[in-house]
Write a protein that holds these residues in place. Structure first.
Motif, PDB file in Angstrom:
ATOM      1  N   VAL A   1      -1.164  -7.570  -9.717  1.00 51.37           N
ATOM      2  CA  VAL A   1      -0.798  -6.353  -9.923  1.00 51.37           C
ATOM      3  C   VAL A   1      -1.844  -5.378  -9.835  1.00 51.37           C
ATOM      4  O   VAL A   1      -1.574  -4.198  -9.503  1.00 51.37           O
ATOM      5  CB  VAL A   1       0.274  -6.357 -11.201  1.00 51.37           C
ATOM      6  CG1 VAL A   1       0.698  -4.865 -11.232  1.00 51.37           C
ATOM      7  CG2 VAL A   1       1.587  -7.239 -10.814  1.00 51.37           C
ATOM      8  N   GLY A   2      -2.812  -5.529 -10.863  1.00 53.22           N
ATOM      9  CA  GLY A   2      -3.980  -4.495 -10.359  1.00 53.22           C
ATOM     10  C   GLY A   2      -4.198  -3.648 -11.549  1.00 53.22           C
ATOM     11  O   GLY A   2      -5.046  -3.106 -11.721  1.00 53.22           O
ATOM     12  N   ALA A   3      -3.057  -3.213 -12.237  1.00 52.77           N
ATOM     13  CA  ALA A   3      -3.238  -2.178 -13.245  1.00 52.77           C
ATOM     14  C   ALA A   3      -2.122  -2.239 -14.084  1.00 52.77           C
ATOM     15  O   ALA A   3      -0.883  -2.927 -14.092  1.00 52.77           O
ATOM     16  CB  ALA A   3      -2.963  -0.529 -12.593  1.00 52.77           C
ATOM     17  N   LEU A   4      -2.172  -1.795 -15.547  1.00 47.28           N
ATOM     18  CA  LEU A   4      -1.422  -1.566 -16.529  1.00 47.28           C
ATOM     19  C   LEU A   4       0.009  -0.761 -16.123  1.00 47.28           C
ATOM     20  O   LEU A   4       1.030  -1.131 -16.636  1.00 47.28           O
ATOM     21  CB  LEU A   4      -1.992  -1.292 -17.712  1.00 47.28           C
ATOM     22  CG  LEU A   4      -1.262  -1.444 -18.865  1.00 47.28           C
ATOM     23  CD1 LEU A   4      -0.764  -2.962 -19.275  1.00 47.28           C
ATOM     24  CD2 LEU A   4      -2.204  -0.888 -20.227  1.00 47.28           C
ATOM     25  N   LEU A   5      -0.214   0.289 -15.449  1.00 43.00           N
ATOM     26  CA  LEU A   5       0.827   1.332 -15.096  1.00 43.00           C
ATOM     27  C   LEU A   5       0.797   1.636 -13.801  1.00 43.00           C
ATOM     28  O   LEU A   5      -0.060   1.640 -13.082  1.00 43.00           O
ATOM     29  CB  LEU A   5       0.557   2.625 -16.052  1.00 43.00           C
ATOM     30  CG  LEU A   5       0.723   2.594 -17.527  1.00 43.00           C
ATOM     31  CD1 LEU A   5       0.301   3.787 -18.137  1.00 43.00           C
ATOM     32  CD2 LEU A   5       1.961   2.159 -17.925  1.00 43.00           C
ATOM     33  N   PRO A   6       2.000   1.972 -13.458  1.00 42.97           N
ATOM     34  CA  PRO A   6       2.054   2.172 -11.821  1.00 42.97           C
ATOM     35  C   PRO A   6       1.344   3.534 -11.654  1.00 42.97           C
ATOM     36  O   PRO A   6       1.077   4.474 -12.507  1.00 42.97           O
ATOM     37  CB  PRO A   6       3.470   2.633 -11.763  1.00 42.97           C
ATOM     38  CG  PRO A   6       4.282   2.209 -12.907  1.00 42.97           C
ATOM     39  CD  PRO A   6       3.376   2.046 -13.886  1.00 42.97           C
ATOM     40  N   SER A   7       0.701   3.736 -10.541  1.00 48.89           N
ATOM     41  CA  SER A   7      -0.119   5.095  -9.945  1.00 48.89           C
ATOM     42  C   SER A   7       0.915   6.167 -10.359  1.00 48.89           C
ATOM     43  O   SER A   7       1.954   6.250 -10.216  1.00 48.89           O
ATOM     44  CB  SER A   7      -0.287   5.044  -8.486  1.00 48.89           C
ATOM     45  OG  SER A   7      -0.893   3.881  -8.141  1.00 48.89           O
ATOM     46  N   SER A   8      -0.032   7.332 -10.662  1.00 46.96           N
ATOM     47  CA  SER A   8       0.665   8.586 -10.987  1.00 46.96           C
ATOM     48  C   SER A   8       1.301   9.326  -9.700  1.00 46.96           C
ATOM     49  O   SER A   8       0.685   8.955  -8.729  1.00 46.96           O
ATOM     50  CB  SER A   8      -0.177   9.566 -11.591  1.00 46.96           C
ATOM     51  OG  SER A   8      -1.301  10.269 -10.780  1.00 46.96           O
ATOM     52  N   ARG A   9       2.208  10.424  -9.960  1.00 50.28           N
ATOM     53  CA  ARG A   9       2.759  11.118  -8.979  1.00 50.28           C
ATOM     54  C   ARG A   9       1.434  11.989  -8.293  1.00 50.28           C
ATOM     55  O   ARG A   9       1.357  12.313  -7.163  1.00 50.28           O
ATOM     56  CB  ARG A   9       3.780  12.210  -9.413  1.00 50.28           C
ATOM     57  CG  ARG A   9       3.322  13.038 -10.385  1.00 50.28           C
ATOM     58  CD  ARG A   9       4.420  13.823 -10.356  1.00 50.28           C
ATOM     59  NE  ARG A   9       4.246  14.876 -11.452  1.00 50.28           N
ATOM     60  CZ  ARG A   9       4.076  14.898 -12.861  1.00 50.28           C
ATOM     61  NH1 ARG A   9       4.348  13.770 -13.405  1.00 50.28           N
ATOM     62  NH2 ARG A   9       3.828  15.899 -13.741  1.00 50.28           N
TER      63      ARG A   9
END
Length: 171
Positions: free
Chosen positions: A16-24
């Protein structure tokens, strides 16, 4: 949406690579970079996750490739008008038969398949199938070093992302 992302991150952090989805904000910058590149037969996004970047790529009608089944199902619900493919981005790149512009929404910095991605992109560019590429990275160095593009440049640093990310453009 964040719950699905967090669950997948906890189950497979390197995939997955990150804790949160990318921001807008990152999504907007990635899409803006695409608008500044030459037109291609098709735009392909690899590793769309929950679609935070896909949302901004919709005007380009991208083919979206996502390896995580839960994310692919979510993407089909969120973007029913797009061609969402559940599968491996590496296999997709190795089977290219047309010219594409490539958006990579996977941070390769900690991806166990990083070297294979770079080699597939290099081969796709060398064969003329990958005309340009837009990618983000959490690191400071060139994430696609050695892919053979004539021009590679860091386009934007997006601080309003967790973690902050650099957008790179190759053509």
């Amino acid at each position: 949406m964040h719950g699905v992302f967090l669950n997948r991150f906890l189950a497979k952090p390197k995939s997955v690579g990150a804790l949160l989805p990318s921001s807008r904000h990152l999504g907007r910058q990635m899409a803006k970079a695409v608008t500044e590149l030459p037109a291609v037969e098709s735009v392909v996004e690899i590793g769309a996750g929950t679609g935070s970047i896909t949302r901004h790529l919709q005007p380009f009608n991208p083919v979206v490739v996502e390896i995580e089944e839960a994310f692919a199902l979510l993407l089909r619900q969120r973007f029913p008008q797009l061609d969402i493919r559940h599968g491996c981005g590496l296999q997709f790149l190795q089977s290219l038969e047309q010219s594409i512009g490539l958006v990579i929404s996977v941070p390769l910095i900690n991806n166990p398949l990083r070297d294979r991605f770079i080699e597939s992109i290099r081969q796709g560019h060398e064969s003329g199938h990958i005309k340009w590429c837009v990618i983000f990275t959490y690191g400071l160095s060139n994430p696609l070093e050695g892919t053979g593009f004539a021009c590679s440049r860091r386009r934007k640093w997006v601080v309003a992302n967790v973690p902050p990310a650099h957008v790179w453009v190759y053509y």
